[in-house]
Scaffold this motif. Structure first.
Motif, PDB file in Angstrom:
ATOM      1  N   ASP A  10       0.824  -1.206   0.000  1.00  0.00           N
ATOM      2  CA  ASP A  10       0.000   0.000   0.000  1.00  0.00           C
ATOM      3  C   ASP A  10       0.859   1.258   0.000  1.00  0.00           C
ATOM      4  OD1 ASP A  10      -2.299  -1.486   0.000  1.00  0.00           O
ATOM      5  OD2 ASP A  10      -2.586  -1.405   2.183  1.00  0.00           O
ATOM      6  N   SER A  11       1.939   1.209   0.772  1.00  0.00           N
ATOM      7  CA  SER A  11       2.841   2.359   0.827  1.00  0.00           C
ATOM      8  C   SER A  11       3.488   2.610  -0.535  1.00  0.00           C
ATOM      9  CB  SER A  11       3.915   2.131   1.895  1.00  0.00           C
ATOM     10  OG  SER A  11       4.829   3.205   1.924  1.00  0.00           O
ATOM     11  N   ALA A  12       3.926   1.531  -1.185  1.00  0.00           N
ATOM     12  CA  ALA A  12       4.547   1.657  -2.503  1.00  0.00           C
ATOM     13  C   ALA A  12       3.531   2.159  -3.531  1.00  0.00           C
ATOM     14  CB  ALA A  12       5.118   0.313  -2.950  1.00  0.00           C
ATOM     15  N   ARG A  13       2.304   1.685  -3.414  1.00  0.00           N
ATOM     16  CA  ARG A  13       1.261   2.112  -4.347  1.00  0.00           C
ATOM     17  C   ARG A  13       0.944   3.594  -4.175  1.00  0.00           C
ATOM     18  NH1 ARG A  13      -4.319  -1.043  -4.013  1.00  0.00           N
ATOM     19  NH2 ARG A  13      -4.282   0.018  -1.984  1.00  0.00           N
ATOM     20  N   GLY A  15       3.027   5.817  -3.006  1.00  0.00           N
ATOM     21  CA  GLY A  15       4.181   6.558  -3.516  1.00  0.00           C
ATOM     22  C   GLY A  15       4.163   6.657  -5.031  1.00  0.00           C
ATOM     23  N   ALA A  16       3.812   5.551  -5.687  1.00  0.00           N
ATOM     24  CA  ALA A  16       3.748   5.560  -7.150  1.00  0.00           C
ATOM     25  C   ALA A  16       2.637   6.491  -7.635  1.00  0.00           C
ATOM     26  CB  ALA A  16       3.517   4.146  -7.669  1.00  0.00           C
ATOM     27  N   GLY A  17       1.515   6.475  -6.910  1.00  0.00           N
ATOM     28  CA  GLY A  17       0.415   7.353  -7.277  1.00  0.00           C
ATOM     29  C   GLY A  17       0.780   8.816  -7.132  1.00  0.00           C
ATOM     30  N   ALA A  18       1.482   9.150  -6.049  1.00  0.00           N
ATOM     31  CA  ALA A  18       1.914  10.530  -5.831  1.00  0.00           C
ATOM     32  C   ALA A  18       2.908  10.964  -6.907  1.00  0.00           C
ATOM     33  CB  ALA A  18       2.539  10.670  -4.450  1.00  0.00           C
ATOM     34  N   LEU A  19       3.799  10.039  -7.312  1.00  0.00           N
ATOM     35  CA  LEU A  19       4.785  10.352  -8.340  1.00  0.00           C
ATOM     36  C   LEU A  19       4.104  10.600  -9.686  1.00  0.00           C
ATOM     37  CD1 LEU A  19       7.788  10.620  -9.034  1.00  0.00           C
ATOM     38  CD2 LEU A  19       7.802   8.178  -9.555  1.00  0.00           C
ATOM     39  N   LEU A  20       3.118   9.763 -10.018  1.00  0.00           N
ATOM     40  CA  LEU A  20       2.400   9.942 -11.275  1.00  0.00           C
ATOM     41  C   LEU A  20       1.611  11.249 -11.273  1.00  0.00           C
ATOM     42  CD1 LEU A  20       1.091   6.313 -11.957  1.00  0.00           C
ATOM     43  CD2 LEU A  20       2.856   7.567 -13.220  1.00  0.00           C
ATOM     44  N   SER A  21       0.999  11.560 -10.133  1.00  0.00           N
ATOM     45  CA  SER A  21       0.255  12.807 -10.021  1.00  0.00           C
ATOM     46  C   SER A  21       1.180  14.011 -10.167  1.00  0.00           C
ATOM     47  CB  SER A  21      -0.458  12.859  -8.660  1.00  0.00           C
ATOM     48  OG  SER A  21      -1.123  14.088  -8.478  1.00  0.00           O
ATOM     49  N   GLY A  22       2.360  13.926  -9.522  1.00  0.00           N
ATOM     50  CA  GLY A  22       3.337  15.002  -9.647  1.00  0.00           C
ATOM     51  C   GLY A  22       3.850  15.136 -11.064  1.00  0.00           C
ATOM     52  N   ALA A  23       4.054  14.004 -11.744  1.00  0.00           N
ATOM     53  CA  ALA A  23       4.533  14.028 -13.127  1.00  0.00           C
ATOM     54  C   ALA A  23       3.523  14.715 -14.034  1.00  0.00           C
ATOM     55  CB  ALA A  23       4.806  12.604 -13.605  1.00  0.00           C
ATOM     56  N   LEU A  24       2.245  14.394 -13.847  1.00  0.00           N
ATOM     57  CA  LEU A  24       1.199  15.009 -14.660  1.00  0.00           C
ATOM     58  C   LEU A  24       1.124  16.514 -14.399  1.00  0.00           C
ATOM     59  CD1 LEU A  24      -1.156  14.763 -16.625  1.00  0.00           C
ATOM     60  CD2 LEU A  24      -2.647  14.218 -14.685  1.00  0.00           C
ATOM     61  N   SER A  25       1.192  16.898 -13.126  1.00  0.00           N
ATOM     62  CA  SER A  25       1.144  18.319 -12.776  1.00  0.00           C
ATOM     63  C   SER A  25       2.335  19.070 -13.369  1.00  0.00           C
ATOM     64  CB  SER A  25       1.126  18.488 -11.251  1.00  0.00           C
ATOM     65  OG  SER A  25      -0.024  17.897 -10.683  1.00  0.00           O
ATOM     66  N   ALA A  26       3.523  18.468 -13.269  1.00  0.00           N
ATOM     67  CA  ALA A  26       4.730  19.105 -13.803  1.00  0.00           C
ATOM     68  C   ALA A  26       4.613  19.281 -15.316  1.00  0.00           C
ATOM     69  CB  ALA A  26       5.961  18.271 -13.458  1.00  0.00           C
ATOM     70  N   PHE A  27       4.118  18.262 -15.997  1.00  0.00           N
ATOM     71  CA  PHE A  27       3.979  18.348 -17.455  1.00  0.00           C
ATOM     72  C   PHE A  27       2.992  19.436 -17.845  1.00  0.00           C
ATOM     73  CE2 PHE A  27       1.883  17.222 -21.427  1.00  0.00           C
ATOM     74  CZ  PHE A  27       2.977  17.117 -22.277  1.00  0.00           C
ATOM     75  N   ILE A  28       1.861  19.512 -17.145  1.00  0.00           N
ATOM     76  CA  ILE A  28       0.851  20.519 -17.458  1.00  0.00           C
ATOM     77  C   ILE A  28       1.406  21.927 -17.252  1.00  0.00           C
ATOM     78  CG2 ILE A  28      -1.352  21.501 -16.694  1.00  0.00           C
ATOM     79  CD1 ILE A  28      -2.284  18.650 -16.111  1.00  0.00           C
ATOM     80  N   ILE A  29       2.141  22.135 -16.150  1.00  0.00           N
ATOM     81  CA  ILE A  29       2.690  23.459 -15.862  1.00  0.00           C
ATOM     82  C   ILE A  29       3.700  23.887 -16.926  1.00  0.00           C
ATOM     83  CG2 ILE A  29       4.147  24.763 -14.263  1.00  0.00           C
ATOM     84  CD1 ILE A  29       2.855  23.124 -11.990  1.00  0.00           C
ATOM     85  N   VAL A  30       4.617  22.986 -17.269  1.00  0.00           N
ATOM     86  CA  VAL A  30       5.648  23.340 -18.252  1.00  0.00           C
ATOM     87  C   VAL A  30       5.024  23.516 -19.630  1.00  0.00           C
ATOM     88  CG1 VAL A  30       7.813  22.640 -19.314  1.00  0.00           C
ATOM     89  CG2 VAL A  30       7.411  22.154 -16.911  1.00  0.00           C
ATOM     90  N   ALA A  31       4.062  22.650 -19.977  1.00  0.00           N
ATOM     91  CA  ALA A  31       3.382  22.788 -21.271  1.00  0.00           C
ATOM     92  C   ALA A  31       2.638  24.112 -21.345  1.00  0.00           C
ATOM     93  CB  ALA A  31       2.419  21.618 -21.479  1.00  0.00           C
ATOM     94  N   ALA A  32       2.022  24.533 -20.243  1.00  0.00           N
ATOM     95  CA  ALA A  32       1.324  25.817 -20.214  1.00  0.00           C
ATOM     96  C   ALA A  32       2.308  26.977 -20.393  1.00  0.00           C
ATOM     97  CB  ALA A  32       0.568  25.970 -18.900  1.00  0.00           C
ATOM     98  N   MET A  33       3.472  26.881 -19.755  1.00  0.00           N
ATOM     99  CA  MET A  33       4.493  27.911 -19.920  1.00  0.00           C
ATOM    100  C   MET A  33       4.926  28.015 -21.379  1.00  0.00           C
ATOM    101  SD  MET A  33       6.792  27.090 -16.515  1.00  0.00           S
ATOM    102  CE  MET A  33       8.166  28.124 -17.049  1.00  0.00           C
ATOM    103  N   LEU A  34       5.120  26.871 -22.011  1.00  0.00           N
ATOM    104  CA  LEU A  34       5.511  26.857 -23.418  1.00  0.00           C
ATOM    105  C   LEU A  34       4.422  27.440 -24.305  1.00  0.00           C
ATOM    106  CD1 LEU A  34       7.432  23.533 -24.184  1.00  0.00           C
ATOM    107  CD2 LEU A  34       8.159  25.875 -24.689  1.00  0.00           C
TER     108      LEU A  34
END
Length: 206
Positions: A10-13, A15-34
């Motif tokens: 559960d802990s690993a899951r 963590g993976a979910g938080a990483l995927l959520s962060g990855a999506l947020s990071a991509f959206i922010i940088v794509a918006a800047m571009l």
């Protein structure tokens, strides 16, 4: 035993979910800047470069200080913007992958500190472009790997160092049309951001 294994799963899951959520947020922010950069460049094209002259960093000119906040979103033509787009997308995404909040703070530090340094080192020169941000994200990723010493951060830092070490040639002076000052100040600001935003060690209670 089963409960312990399930807890680890559960802990690993999570963590993976938080990483995927962060990855999506990071991509959206940088794509918006571009996207903003491309829209701004389109407007500037029809204005014959007026935005660059009005809102770029103009070294040693008090009025040019306003460009610190706007210059990263301005470019000297679509060719300049195209050259910056892919490295900005990749390095910005990797810089924001694990912690979007720190990424936003790092972006602000890079823009302000890097822009101020560029203003100080570029007398009477107009500087525009996202190159300072690119060098800043490069420095931030490397510094984060050194200061935080987490496995994921170290892996990203090593990968980025190998893939993008060639951009350091942009630090060499006397290159026509290239602001080595902006590159250098962005890199220094990125390392500074990595240090300021580093993971703090918990102080044990006495």
């Amino acid at each position: 035993m089963g409960d312990y294994s399930g807890s680890r799963f559960d802990s690993a899951r999570r963590g993976a979910g938080a990483l995927l959520s962060g990855a999506l947020s990071a991509f959206i922010i940088v794509a918006a800047m571009l996207a903003i950069m491309w829209v701004v460049e389109g407007v500037d094209f029809f204005l014959n470069g007026t935005l660059d002259r009005e809102f770029g960093i103009v070294g040693w000119e008090p009025e040019g200080l306003v460009g610190i906040l706007f210059a990263p979103f301005l470019h000297g033509g679509f060719g300049h913007l195209m050259a910056n787009s892919l490295p900005l997308l990749v390095l910005g995404f990797l810089a924001g992958l694990r912690d979007v909040r720190k990424f936003l703070w790092a972006t602000l530090i890079i823009i302000v500190v890097g822009g101020l340094g560029t203003w100080l080192l570029s007398p009477m020169v107009i500087t525009v472009g996202a190159s300072g941000l690119i060098f800043g994200y490069f420095g931030y990723i490397l510094a984060r790997g050194v200061f935080d010493r987490r496995l994921l951060d170290l892996a990203i830092a090593v990968g980025v160092g190998i893939a993008y070490w060639g951009i350091l040639a942009g630090l060499l002076p006397n290159q026509p049309g290239i602001s080595w000052q902006g590159h250098l100040c962005g890199l220094v600001a990125g390392v500074l951001a990595g240090w300021l935003l580093r993971r703090r060690k918990a102080i044990p209670a006495s």
